[in-house]
Design a protein around this motif. Structure first.
Motif, PDB file in Angstrom:
ATOM      1  N   VAL A 129      -7.532   5.563   2.730  1.00  0.00           N
ATOM      2  CA  VAL A 129      -6.837   4.626   2.032  1.00  0.00           C
ATOM      3  C   VAL A 129      -7.116   3.395   1.915  1.00  0.00           C
ATOM      4  N   ARG A 130      -7.508   3.000   0.578  1.00  0.00           N
ATOM      5  CA  ARG A 130      -8.157   1.467   0.227  1.00  0.00           C
ATOM      6  C   ARG A 130      -6.892   0.602   0.017  1.00  0.00           C
ATOM      7  N   LYS A 131      -6.784  -0.553   0.745  1.00  0.00           N
ATOM      8  CA  LYS A 131      -5.357  -1.342   0.559  1.00  0.00           C
ATOM      9  C   LYS A 131      -5.850  -2.732   0.005  1.00  0.00           C
ATOM     10  N   ALA A 132      -7.031  -2.860  -0.236  1.00  0.00           N
ATOM     11  CA  ALA A 132      -7.576  -4.346  -0.567  1.00  0.00           C
ATOM     12  C   ALA A 132      -7.191  -5.013  -2.096  1.00  0.00           C
ATOM     13  N   GLY A 133      -6.307  -4.118  -2.791  1.00  0.00           N
ATOM     14  CA  GLY A 133      -5.889  -4.321  -4.131  1.00  0.00           C
ATOM     15  C   GLY A 133      -6.573  -3.645  -5.120  1.00  0.00           C
ATOM     16  N   VAL A 134      -6.217  -3.825  -6.349  1.00  0.00           N
ATOM     17  CA  VAL A 134      -6.676  -3.283  -7.645  1.00  0.00           C
ATOM     18  C   VAL A 134      -7.548  -3.880  -8.591  1.00  0.00           C
ATOM     19  N   MET A 135      -8.173  -3.356  -9.529  1.00  0.00           N
ATOM     20  CA  MET A 135      -9.052  -4.056 -10.435  1.00  0.00           C
ATOM     21  C   MET A 135      -8.457  -3.675 -11.780  1.00  0.00           C
TER      22      MET A 135
END
Length: 165
Positions: A129-135
């Motif tokens: 799970v990547r939690k560093a935001g969206v592009m």
């Protein structure tokens, strides 16, 4: 990588945030340029949910808005749960379309050791799970100010889960 907080940014259609290092129509990252230099830039605007900042501070990290390279910090919008293609109206005129998840990189550890790992976790199923935001890409330009309202416009079904871009 870090960006100073400011009261206003200007979004430019098809390019990104005025004055930002990632403000281009085609890919700029070396690895992506090597694969296809004419690919569209799907990483024009980086959005992070402020709840991540809260979570990181609770874990002992001293993280301020903009420090992880985000252009826009939101609150009360579950960015990571939105489907690809969701449009976010930011303020009166600006609209961005979410293209995917930010894949956190080791530059975060240059800010604070362990920060990259803190933006990743494993789901019970074992999935990362990547939690560093969206592009996102800019589909309607305009000024975005601190405190502007954000409205969410999901795409038509069927929805696609966010994947790293």
């Amino acid at each position: 990588m870090s960006k100073p907080p400011c009261e206003r940014i200007t979004l430019l259609v098809g390019l990104g945030v005025e004055g930002d290092a990632h403000m281009v129509a085609t890919v700029k990252h070396r690895s992506r340029v090597a694969r296809d230099p004419d690919s569209p830039n799907l990483r024009q605007v980086h959005l992070v949910h402020s709840e991540l900042h809260d979570e990181l501070r609770a874990a002992g990290f001293d993280v301020a808005p903009g420090e992880m390279g985000e252009n826009v910090a939101t609150r009360g919008v579950d960015l990571l749960a939105l489907p690809a293609g969701t449009r976010l109206r930011l303020g009166d005129t600006a609209v961005v379309e979410i293209t995917g998840l930010l894949n956190p990189c080791t530059q975060l550890d240059g800010l604070q050791p362990g920060l990259m790992a803190a933006t990743l976790e494993r789901h019970d199923s074992g999935k990362l799970v990547r939690k560093a935001g969206v592009m996102a890409i800019v589909v309607s330009g305009g000024d975005v100010r601190a405190g502007d309202a954000i409205s969410v416009e999901p795409p038509r079904a069927p929805h696609r889960r966010l994947e790293p871009v």
